[in-house]
Design an enzyme around this catalytic site. Structure first.
Site, short mmCIF file in Angstrom:
data_model
loop_
_atom_site.label_atom_id
_atom_site.label_comp_id
_atom_site.label_asym_id
_atom_site.label_seq_id
_atom_site.Cartn_x
_atom_site.Cartn_y
_atom_site.Cartn_z
N ASN A 184 25.71 79.25 12.09
CA ASN A 184 26.87 78.52 12.88
C ASN A 184 28.16 79.40 12.71
O ASN A 184 28.96 79.55 13.70
CB ASN A 184 27.28 77.00 12.11
CG ASN A 184 25.75 76.23 12.21
OD1 ASN A 184 25.03 76.61 12.79
ND2 ASN A 184 26.08 75.40 11.27
N ASP A 185 28.35 79.71 11.47
CA ASP A 185 29.74 80.70 11.37
C ASP A 185 29.32 82.01 11.69
O ASP A 185 30.40 82.71 12.29
CB ASP A 185 30.26 80.62 10.00
CG ASP A 185 31.21 79.37 9.90
OD1 ASP A 185 32.10 78.99 10.59
OD2 ASP A 185 30.87 78.39 8.81
N ARG B 203 25.69 73.78 -2.00
CA ARG B 203 26.58 74.75 -1.72
C ARG B 203 27.95 74.64 -2.40
O ARG B 203 28.35 73.33 -2.21
CB ARG B 203 26.52 74.66 -0.03
CG ARG B 203 27.95 75.91 0.30
CD ARG B 203 27.96 75.68 1.91
NE ARG B 203 28.57 74.58 2.49
CZ ARG B 203 28.91 74.62 3.69
NH1 ARG B 203 28.43 75.54 4.49
NH2 ARG B 203 29.33 73.57 4.18
N CYS C 236 20.03 78.44 7.33
CA CYS C 236 20.46 77.13 7.15
C CYS C 236 21.32 76.76 8.38
O CYS C 236 21.83 75.59 8.52
CB CYS C 236 21.07 76.89 5.94
SG CYS C 236 22.48 77.71 5.38
N HIS D 240 31.50 63.28 16.77
CA HIS D 240 30.92 62.36 16.27
C HIS D 240 29.83 61.59 17.25
O HIS D 240 28.83 61.18 16.80
CB HIS D 240 32.03 61.12 16.26
CG HIS D 240 32.95 61.38 14.90
ND1 HIS D 240 34.07 60.72 14.81
CD2 HIS D 240 32.47 62.34 13.58
CE1 HIS D 240 34.27 61.07 13.49
NE2 HIS D 240 33.50 61.94 12.80
N ARG E 105 25.74 70.14 1.90
CA ARG E 105 27.26 70.51 1.97
C ARG E 105 27.97 69.45 1.34
O ARG E 105 28.05 68.11 1.55
CB ARG E 105 27.46 70.22 3.62
CG ARG E 105 26.90 71.17 4.45
CD ARG E 105 27.41 70.75 5.68
NE ARG E 105 27.00 71.94 6.83
CZ ARG E 105 25.93 71.83 7.73
NH1 ARG E 105 25.26 70.94 7.84
NH2 ARG E 105 25.80 72.83 8.60
N GLU F 146 27.69 84.48 6.53
CA GLU F 146 28.01 83.94 7.84
C GLU F 146 29.27 84.37 8.31
O GLU F 146 29.71 84.06 9.15
CB GLU F 146 28.24 82.49 7.45
CG GLU F 146 28.93 82.26 6.16
CD GLU F 146 29.08 80.53 5.84
OE1 GLU F 146 28.71 79.72 6.71
OE2 GLU F 146 29.36 80.25 4.58
N ARG G 132 33.65 77.60 17.17
CA ARG G 132 32.46 76.74 17.53
C ARG G 132 32.74 75.21 18.08
O ARG G 132 31.74 74.76 18.48
CB ARG G 132 31.50 76.63 16.22
CG ARG G 132 32.09 76.36 14.93
CD ARG G 132 31.21 76.53 13.83
NE ARG G 132 30.59 75.40 13.13
CZ ARG G 132 30.27 75.51 12.03
NH1 ARG G 132 30.34 76.65 11.15
NH2 ARG G 132 29.73 74.53 11.45
C1 PEP Z 1 26.66 77.50 9.00
O1 PEP Z 1 28.03 78.23 9.22
O2 PEP Z 1 25.70 78.26 9.60
C2 PEP Z 1 26.54 76.78 7.90
C3 PEP Z 1 25.44 76.28 7.71
O3 PEP Z 1 27.46 76.24 7.33
P1 PEP Z 1 28.43 75.13 7.97
O4 PEP Z 1 27.83 74.63 9.29
O5 PEP Z 1 28.62 73.96 7.07
O6 PEP Z 1 29.95 75.95 8.16
MG MG Z 2 29.42 77.76 7.49
#
Ligand code: PEP
Ligand code: MG
Length: 590
Positions: free
Chosen positions: A461-462, A338, A509, A195, A302, A438, A472
């Site tokens: 990210n994933d 999504r 993304c 946060h 999201r 991902e 992560r």
């Molecule tokens: C990702 O995994 O890169 C992604 C954009 O999705 P989230 O961060 O919502 O898991």
């Molecule tokens: Mg993701």
């Protein structure tokens, strides 16, 4: 003597100021056994504390200045909802009765039970909601223990111009501190998704998180320089460091002015290649931020936030109204929705029947969950289709790991189309469907997936988390998060190539797309659509508009084939500075 500390820079910018250490005493909660005749009085004491907590938070919310980002009041509203929730009101009352214990202990037991559920969730956003529970519980505990809340004005009026170091900060803390003119935040805990990180970014206050034991080493009143870009903190800087800091600050201000001037410029490389910049959003409120930077549309909406803080699933009509508002606000710009990416989420009533997954990140999340529970998926699909009649809408499927998941999703989409047709409700029959890449298996299979969908979107990210087997949001392994890891770059390159062969667009993304350091590298790998938080758009545009694709190829290949991290960092720096890589390239390529 100056001392240097390292953390995770989560909100960019420089700050200098005297440190205010927030030593919120650890609350000492112990169990006390009550006699039966005192139980009712204890329940009353507990409920009075919850009421007072509500009053305190309402007063914070009522005093939020108009220009405060919407996320802040959303966090406070979430906390207010939690204070009214049976989970925090009725459950502790029951524990007081059943165990004949003090209110503090009952609340602690209930907090531990709820947090355990949150900790097992695989979705990082939902997992960070555990912080909300802690913030709300601590507020009630402080009242029960007769400790003052932080936001008592007499406590903090001296904070103007200082840098606050705390274990963690609540949204309410942050609002009040922003009022007082805090110039930076440092927290001992938290990661880029905590946060503090999200709020500091939206408040535009430089911040560093994850500086373990900062309060042990940095003294109250000590002067520090905070670099929110690199995550470095310099304590007791000498004159030379201060002069350097001032010049960096000036450069930053100039950069801000320059960026503002880019809003109306096209996004195009020096050799004339156009690039699309999309925004990642989480609610309709973010569309204002998207317009402020003139992003081309939404590359990732999201939708998980629609499901939070409620015991039921949003109805088709709720989904539809929400998407319709967005389509209207976007005025013709595309909206990529999504489908919901929930994990083992206990906030949804239907989940109560499910056993907790042993390893939620590898469990029934994303598309797996939607296919397993059509009652969750179908209303969303129908609502998205209905919204597609009102403007350009695309569907993005999360966590795809095999082709059959794409086929099944497309079949359900077809069923939804037929049912809408039957009911005479309009939709876009050509609605585009994309797969998020991902999971490493998806990246490796991207050639196959590209035959089945209209576009691919790389969720770094994933993808990074799964490729490098690192959680992560786990502080202890955050250091392994490396977008330049050869395995990660190879996968990204492979996906972009798969899109090219199938002649379908590939976007990115994940956070990597909004990080100016990686923009040239991604451009040179062939990425032409970037989706990122709105506040990164102008900085990324600036890099693109100053890049010539022909000059990037060689350096990018060198980076792709370099397995030595230090050498790779040098190559990336050279790429970003526009320096020819020859000598290093020949070594790296060998
Ligand atoms: C990702 O995994 O890169 C992604 C954009 O999705 P989230 O961060 O919502 O898991
Ligand atoms: Mg993701």
């Amino acid at each position: 003597m100056s001392l240097l500390f390292n953390g995770i820079g989560v909100s960019r910018g420089f700050a200098i100021g005297k440190v205010h250490l927030l030593q919120r005493d650890q609350l000492d909660i112990s169990q006390q056994q009550l006699e039966q005749q005192h139980v009712n009085a204890e329940i009353e004491r507990f409920l009075a504390a919850v009421d007072l907590a509500l009053q305190q938070l309402r007063s914070v919310r009522d005093n939020i200045p108009h220009n405060t980002p919407i996320e802040i009041s959303e966090f406070i509203d979430t906390h207010l909802l939690m204070l009214d929730d049976p989970m925090l009101k009725e459950a502790p009352t029951r524990i007081i009765i059943e165990q004949q214990c003090n209110a503090e202990w009952a609340l602690k037991l209930q907090r531990d039970a709820v947090v355990e559920v949150f900790e097992r969730m695989d979705d990082p956003y939902l997992r960070t909601r555990k912080d909300d529970i802690d913030h709300v519980v601590q507020r009630i505990q402080r009242i029960l223990l007769k400790k003052e809340p932080l936001e008592e004005p007499e406590n903090i009026s001296f904070l103007h111009g200082s840098i606050v170091i705390a274990d963690d900060l609540t949204p309410a803390d942050m609002i009040v501190m922003q009022h007082q003119g805090i110039v930076g935040f440092i927290t001992e805990s938290g990661g880029p998704l905590s946060h503090t990180a999200i709020l500091a970014r939206s408040l535009g206050i430089p911040a560093i998180v994850g500086v373990h034991q900062a309060r042990h080493y940095i003294k109250d009143g000590e002067e520090v320089i905070l670099n929110g870009y690199s995550g470095l903190i310099l304590a007791t800087p000498d004159d030379k460091a201060i002069t350097h800091f001032r010049s960096q600050q000036q450069a930053q201000e100039q950069q801000r002015l320059q960026l503002n001037g880019l809003k109306d410029a096209d996004t195009i490389t020096l050799d004339g290649t156009p690039v699309i910049l999309h925004a990642n959003i989480e609610s309709a409120h973010d569309i204002d931020a998207l317009h402020a930077v003139k992003a081309h549309g939404v590359g990732l909406y999201r939708t998980e936030f629609l499901y939070l803080n409620r015991n039921d699933i949003p109805s088709e009509e709720e989904h539809y109204q929400n998407y319709l508002n967005m389509v209207t606000a976007l005025q013709g710009a595309p909206l990529t929705i999504r489908t919901v990416d929930l994990g083992a989420d206990k906030e949804i009533q239907s989940d109560n029947k499910r056993p907790l997954a042993h390893n939620p990140a590898l469990g029934l999340r994303g598309i797996r969950r939607c296919l397993n529970e059509p009652a969750l998926f179908m209303p969303q699909l129908r609502a998205i289709l209905r919204a597609s009649a009102k403007g350009p809408v695309k569907i993005l499927l999360p966590m795809i790991s095999n082709l059959s998941e794409i086929h099944q999703s497309l079949e359900l989409l077809e069923v939804s189309k037929q049912s809408l047709q039957y009911s005479g409700l309009p939709f876009d029959p050509q609605i585009e469907v994309g797969a998020m890449i991902e999971v490493p298996a998806a990246a490796i299979s991207a050639h196959y997936f590209a035959q089945a969908v209209d576009f691919l979107s790389i969720g770094t990210n994933d993808l990074i988390q799964y490729t490098l087997a690192m959680d992560r949001i786990d502080d202890e392994v955050n250091y392994l998060y490396d977008p330049l890891h050869p395995a990660v770059l190879t996968l990204i390159n492979h996906v972009i190539e798969a899109g090219k062969s199938a002649k379908i667009p590939v976007s990115m993304c994940g956070e990597m797309a909004g990080d100016p350091r990686y923009v040239r590298l991604l451009l040179s790998l062939g990425l032409r659509t970037f989706s990122m938080p709105p506040n990164s758009v102008l900085e990324v545009k600036q890099v693109i508009n100053n890049s010539h694709l022909d000059n990037l190829k060689e350096s990018a290949q060198a980076i792709l084939h370099c397995s030595e991290p230090l050498q790779q960092a040098t190559l990336l720096q050279q790429l970003n500075l526009g320096i020819e890589p020859q000598s290093v390239y020949s070594q790296a390529a060998r």
